[in-house]
Design an enzyme around this catalytic site. Structure first.
Site, short mmCIF file in Angstrom:
data_model
loop_
_atom_site.label_atom_id
_atom_site.label_comp_id
_atom_site.label_asym_id
_atom_site.label_seq_id
_atom_site.Cartn_x
_atom_site.Cartn_y
_atom_site.Cartn_z
CG LEU A 69 26.58 -17.83 47.06
CD1 LEU A 69 27.26 -19.03 46.42
CD2 LEU A 69 27.11 -17.61 48.47
N GLY A 120 24.44 -10.72 38.84
CA GLY A 120 25.09 -10.18 37.66
C GLY A 120 24.08 -9.85 36.59
N GLY A 121 24.60 -9.57 35.39
CA GLY A 121 23.72 -9.16 34.31
C GLY A 121 22.78 -10.25 33.85
CD GLU A 145 18.48 -13.15 42.16
OE1 GLU A 145 17.85 -12.09 42.28
OE2 GLU A 145 18.13 -14.23 42.70
CB VAL A 146 25.46 -17.13 41.85
CG1 VAL A 146 26.07 -18.44 42.34
CG2 VAL A 146 25.79 -16.92 40.37
CE LYS A 193 25.54 -16.93 36.10
NZ LYS A 193 26.91 -16.59 35.69
CD GLU A 235 33.56 -27.75 41.20
OE1 GLU A 235 34.09 -27.69 40.07
OE2 GLU A 235 34.12 -28.29 42.17
CG ASP A 269 32.31 -12.50 30.07
OD1 ASP A 269 33.06 -11.52 29.89
OD2 ASP A 269 31.37 -12.48 30.88
N PRO A 288 38.69 -11.61 35.27
CG PRO A 288 40.23 -10.10 36.17
CD PRO A 288 39.32 -10.30 34.99
#
Length: 762
Positions: free
Chosen positions: A18, A21-22, A25-26, A41, A97, A141, A144
């Site tokens: 999905l 990021g730093g 992964e998701v 995650k 979720e 953190d 958005p």
């Protein structure tokens, strides 16, 4: 990680990535044990071996458990966490979720957002921060990308404490190290950049988010991390109105205070900020700062004294009740004051009366009256209404009055927090039998009959003031308030045309010819509108997306579900099938027989609203059809069966009382009373013996009628939490008819048949 067949911890099968990021992964994954979709995650920055990596992973798991314990409607739920062996080494992972919707970063890329929406989302972030701060957890953190707007419109905060926990070199209270900075520089508070974050650092980051939502850009612009940090440390932020002239002065003051360099100059807490945001957005505070005297509800002894009991409903004009009789126990009943009941941990009973309609309620907290207010309204008809009688929106309670057979249609609007009447409009016509009214983008849209034109009239009013904005006629075939919620447009179809109308001005945004020889039928469906001839149109622009010959969905609405749309269609082996089609192409993903009898398409309510059959990604089929003999749940993304309701089931008339979805589950009416089932595995949450059940989000309203005196009947009502079935409020009304409940936050509004609207806070 690119092995898509990888299963973590012998349980979570990775389906598709999905995002990256730093930290890692998701993935979308399938929980093979509970057979439900989840998000996983994988924290890849902690992969590897050696004592330092092992220590970092152990600290991550320890701190992640603390953040996973946070349970709040606006915080993403963490189901599980653990470690897995991957190609990168032993790697921690979290199971959360799986949310459907979009990140706030996608929203802000489309430009500035309206002030009411900014206030609502900001208050929800504050509620989540308040919960975390009370548990000693900082987010660090807020941005958005870590704020997610679910398909229901509710905002969820992601990654609570994960950045702190995932710092491989963090120790004690030191949060910044060479080569690693916790947080995102563009949103980072000055003290956080110096390595000394605190609760108000999260509020500073939220101030940057609010600034970006209001203006479409960040308060500071810089080429790199060092530039952002320097700006946050030294540069004064501009006022939002200097970039977008329409931003009001109170927002300039609020955002300016949040972006103060000294944290002591910001709001004292997330709760204080939430209250100010609610005031700016015109929505009620979560907990009133001070109790207000409302003569329509039972009050405390300081305003008078009376005594009553927990017996039958009372009539007359009761002004106050300061003591009650406890229900008779093994040794009989004894008079007890509210103080006595509080000390002994008992419930408190009181009686509220308005205009002859009485409500008796119970609460375990004597310092808070659950009935916030009530108002008497003349000429109410809750029996002959097919649409909502009460709508809660933007801190206001809107109520439809007027009998279906009389030209007495009227709208009443009250302040949801106090019950203060705000405005009333008399329309001097009859309500349409279809949906009476709705609220969209600060506009009340009402639908009435128009006998002169053999159709109807749409009336538009400013939701805050009641000022009429516009009015237009509809043909009989185009009757209905079809609102496309994602775009906020009113959609009508007539003479083969489909038209998108701005609800605030009545102006046409777009018109499309769907090439139908008949009046254009239409059905809102997520981002789309399904039209005559099987054509799918984008609701925001009116652009045709696809056409499928032979595709004729039935009912009033289609239901978006993942990448698909759920529709009723003519069946292959049964009169009605439930079909899931790809939203972008119209191709069939799966279908299942739904109903073995043909519905009367001319009868309102012949098709149960599809949103009542969907909870998360689970679809519930309550009726026997095809080879299915028991109520059955399907995975809405694949159509695969996940569980069946195995207990004895006595079918009831779904037109009178159907299965409905609630938060995380379904309420199924049975011959012995309603039962609530968990959506993920079908386990029974609770069962009740009330003959009637109505639901609204996180609450269920259970009711039954009885006879208290000669020729007088009453309704006993109980509100329970759908997750646990625990009673939150109980009341008795001198009326046998009750409207569908409406909910907003912890406020629930009910209109009884005698014309009294009650607002209960649970």
């Amino acid at each position: 990680m690119d092995d898509r067949d990888l299963i973590l911890a012998d349980r979570y099968r990775l389906v598709r990535p999905l995002g990256r990021g730093g930290m890692g992964e998701v993935w979308e994954a399938q929980d093979t044990s509970l057979r439900r979709p989840v998000a996983v995650k994988v924290i890849s920055i902690l992969a590897g071996g050696g004592s330092r990596a092992d220590e970092a992973r152990a600290r991550f798991l320890r701190e992640a458990r603390i953040t996973a314990a946070l349970q709040h409607p606006h915080i993403v739920t963490v189901h599980d966490l653990g470690e897995a062996a991957t190609g990168e080494g032993t790697t921690p992972f979290l199971v959360m979720e799986l949310l459907r919707g979009e990140g706030l970063d996608s929203v802000v890329r489309r430009g500035p957002v309206g002030e009411e929406e900014v206030a609502r989302w900001g208050a929800q972030v504050c509620e989540a921060l308040g919960e975390a701060h009370a548990a000693g957890v900082l987010h660090r953190d807020i941005k958005p990308a870590n704020l997610f707007v679910a398909a229901s419109g509710t905002l969820k905060v992601l990654d609570f404490g994960i950045a702190r926990a995932a710092d491989p070199s963090a120790s004690g209270d030191r949060l910044t190290h060479t080569g690693f900075m916790v947080g995102t520089a563009a949103y980072m508070a000055p003290e956080q950049a110096r390595g000394r974050p605190e609760q108000r650092s999260d509020l500073y980051s939220l101030g940057c988010v609010l600034f970006e939502l209001l203006t479409g850009r960040l308060p500071f612009d810089a080429p790199d991390t060092l530039g952002y940090v320097t700006a946050h440390l030294h540069d004064p932020p501009p006022a939002p109105s200097s970039l977008v002239p329409g931003v009001s002065a109170p927002w300039d003051r609020l955002v300016g205070r949040l972006l103060a360099k000294d944290p002591r100059e910001r709001h004292e807490s997330a709760a204080v900020l939430a209250d100010e945001l609610r005031r700016l957005g015109g929505v009620p505070q979560a907990v009133p700062a001070a109790r207000r005297y409302t003569p329509t509800v039972a009050d405390r002894g300081e305003h008078g004294a009376a005594s009553t009991s927990l017996a039958a409903p009372v009539s007359g004009d009761l002004a106050a009740a300061s003591t009650v009789q406890a229900p008779a126990g093994p040794s009989g009943g004894a008079g007890m004051s509210r103080r006595d009941l509080l000390v002994r941990g008992a419930g408190v009973a009181a009686v509220a009366v308005a205009g002859g309609a009485a409500a008796m309620y119970l609460t375990g907290d004597p310092e808070r009256d659950p009935v916030a207010w009530s108002q008497k309204i003349a000429d109410v008809d809750v029996i002959n209404s097919d649409g909502p009688d009460v709508v809660l929106a933007d801190g206001r309670c809107h109520v439809a009055a007027g009998h279906y057979y009389k030209e007495t249609a009227a709208l009443h609007t009250f302040d949801l927090a106090t019950g203060k009447p705000l405005w009333k409009v008399a329309l001097h016509v009859r309500w349409a039998r279809e949906t009476r009214f709705t609220v969209v983008r600060g506009t009340v849209l009402a639908l009435t009959d128009d006998s002169d034109h053999k159709g109807g009239q749409v009336h538009a009013f400013d939701a805050a003031t009641g000022e009429r904005r516009w009015q237009r006629s509809l043909s009989l075939s185009a009757m209905g308030l079809h609102v496309h919620r994602p775009s906020g447009l009113l959609i009508s179809g007539e003479d083969g045309l489909v038209i998108g109308v701005d609800p605030r001005t009545g102006e046409q945004r777009w018109v499309i010819d769907v090439s139908s020889p008949y009046d254009a039928s239409l059905m809102p469906a997520g981002d789309l509108i399904l039209c005559s001839g099987g054509t799918a149109v984008l609701g925001k622009t009116g652009k045709k997306l696809w056409t499928r010959s032979g595709f004729q969905p039935q009912g009033d609405l289609a239901q978006p579900l993942g990448e698909g749309l759920l529709c009723y269609e003519a069946g292959r082996t049964a009169p009605v099938d439930l079909v899931c089609r790809k939203a972008d192409t119209g191709e069939v993903m799966w279908r299942s027989p739904f109903k073995k009898t043909k519905p009367d398409t001319f009868v309102s309510g012949a098709f149960q609203p599809l949103d009542e059959l969907v909870s998360g990604t689970t679809v519930f089929l309550p009726l026997a059809a095809g080879s299915r003999q028991r109520p059955t749940a399907l995975n809405g993304l694949t159509g695969e069966q996940t569980w069946t309701y195995g207990s004895t089931y006595q079918q009831v008339d779904l037109q009178e009382q159907g299965t409905t979805s609630v938060a995380g589950g379904f309420v199924l009416p049975t011959g012995s009373g309603p039962v609530c089932l968990a959506a993920d595995d079908g386990r029974q949450r609770w069962r009740a013996d009330a003959p009637r059940v109505q639901t609204t989000g996180e609450y269920a309203l259970l009711s039954e009628t009885g006879q208290a005196r000669v020729l007088q009947r009453w309704t006993s009502t109980r509100i329970v939490g759908v997750e646990h079935g625990r009673t939150l409020w109980t009341g008795q009304f001198d009326s046998t008819a009750m409207s569908e409940p409406a909910a907003s936050g912890n406020s629930i509004a009910i209109l009884d048949g005698s014309g009294t609207v009650w607002v209960v806070r649970v």
